[in-house]
Design a protein around this motif. Structure first.
Motif, PDB file in Angstrom:
ATOM      1  N   LEU A 165       1.925  -3.289   9.831  1.00  0.00           N
ATOM      2  CA  LEU A 165       3.268  -2.740   9.763  1.00  0.00           C
ATOM      3  C   LEU A 165       3.197  -1.235  10.003  1.00  0.00           C
ATOM      4  O   LEU A 165       2.148  -0.617   9.792  1.00  0.00           O
ATOM      5  CB  LEU A 165       3.865  -2.989   8.379  1.00  0.00           C
ATOM      6  N   PRO A 166       4.302  -0.614  10.446  1.00  0.00           N
ATOM      7  CA  PRO A 166       4.307   0.846  10.589  1.00  0.00           C
ATOM      8  C   PRO A 166       3.955   1.504   9.253  1.00  0.00           C
ATOM      9  O   PRO A 166       4.249   0.951   8.192  1.00  0.00           O
ATOM     10  CB  PRO A 166       5.758   1.156  10.971  1.00  0.00           C
ATOM     11  N   ALA A 167       3.337   2.671   9.314  1.00  0.00           N
ATOM     12  CA  ALA A 167       2.980   3.391   8.091  1.00  0.00           C
ATOM     13  C   ALA A 167       4.245   3.714   7.309  1.00  0.00           C
ATOM     14  O   ALA A 167       5.279   4.064   7.888  1.00  0.00           O
ATOM     15  CB  ALA A 167       2.244   4.680   8.448  1.00  0.00           C
ATOM     16  N   GLY A 168       4.180   3.544   6.011  1.00  0.00           N
ATOM     17  CA  GLY A 168       5.346   3.833   5.189  1.00  0.00           C
ATOM     18  C   GLY A 168       5.130   3.350   3.774  1.00  0.00           C
ATOM     19  O   GLY A 168       4.083   2.800   3.448  1.00  0.00           O
ATOM     20  N   ASN A 169       6.148   3.521   2.961  1.00  0.00           N
ATOM     21  CA  ASN A 169       6.047   3.202   1.544  1.00  0.00           C
ATOM     22  C   ASN A 169       6.447   1.744   1.285  1.00  0.00           C
ATOM     23  O   ASN A 169       7.415   1.478   0.576  1.00  0.00           O
ATOM     24  CB  ASN A 169       6.925   4.167   0.741  1.00  0.00           C
ATOM     25  N   TRP A 170       5.746   0.816   1.942  1.00  0.00           N
ATOM     26  CA  TRP A 170       5.998  -0.604   1.717  1.00  0.00           C
ATOM     27  C   TRP A 170       4.680  -1.348   1.712  1.00  0.00           C
ATOM     28  O   TRP A 170       3.720  -0.962   2.361  1.00  0.00           O
ATOM     29  CB  TRP A 170       6.925  -1.193   2.777  1.00  0.00           C
ATOM     30  N   LYS A 171       4.675  -2.441   0.962  1.00  0.00           N
ATOM     31  CA  LYS A 171       3.453  -3.201   0.770  1.00  0.00           C
ATOM     32  C   LYS A 171       3.344  -4.362   1.744  1.00  0.00           C
ATOM     33  O   LYS A 171       2.259  -4.745   2.154  1.00  0.00           O
ATOM     34  CB  LYS A 171       3.428  -3.722  -0.682  1.00  0.00           C
TER      35      LYS A 171
END
Length: 203
Positions: A165-171
């Protein structure tokens, strides 16, 4: 059958209260997994103490989110039958991620999951679902369980490739979607890359 506040007996199987997730392939039921419902009482699978709802047991620390039923064969592929429709596919971490991704991008690429990253499906039984695959894309959580899941798929096929997944604040896929992420926009570049011959294999 008999019932109590934690579940009921149906056809000789004790089914805890929650959302039933059936693992079905080729017309056979491989497992029934139950996602326990927030706020619904349960008993800890480890120490058997009563809990007000699913989560980490305050007594022994065991994670209580899912339950199985007697006779489950958990080393199975959820949504396996869809894999035969394309020469590419996407594996995600769990059944809810899988159902969401199937709903959103299933017309672009079939989506499946091992259900649990620690599952090791048998090559003799499940290898057929990977025959002729150009790319088996892996979108696993960025943690040890995710590494285990990627390793399990890589042991079944040499077509395994990463599709993070794109980098970000999700698991995971569900977090990404709930944060407003567009699954079709995320998967499109991977599909385009793997349609061509520029495929980078997992070592």
């Amino acid at each position: 059958g008999s019932s109590d506040q934690y579940g009921r007996e149906l056809a000789g199987l004790y089914i805890p209260r929650g959302i039933v997730i059936p693992g079905i392939a080729k017309g056979a039921i491989w497992y029934l997994k139950i996602r326990l419902m927030p706020g619904v009482p349960c008993t800890c699978s480890e120490c058997k103490k009563a809990m007000p709802g699913p989560g980490e047991c305050p007594n022994c620390g065991e994670s209580n989110k899912y339950r199985g039923v007697k006779g489950n064969r958990p080393a199975a592929i959820f949504n396996a039958d869809m894999l035969e429709t394309s020469d590419m596919c996407l594996f995600v971490e769990g059944e809810f991620d899988c159902m969401l991704a199937h709903q959103e991008i299933g017309d672009q690429v079939p989506v499946a999951t091992l259900g649990a990253a620690t599952n090791r499906p048998d090559l003799a039984t499940w290898g057929r679902f990977f025959y002729g695959k150009r790319a088996v894309m892996l979108a696993y959580d960025n943690d040890q369980a995710g590494d285990d899941g990627a390793g399990a798929i890589a042991s079944l096929t040499d077509a395994a490739v990463l599709a993070p997944l794109p980098a970000g604040n999700w698991k995971d896929v569900t977090d990404f979607y709930q944060a407003g992420g567009k699954l079709a926009e995320w998967i499109e570049p991977y599909l385009a890359a793997y349609e061509s011959d520029a495929v980078f294999r997992l070592e």
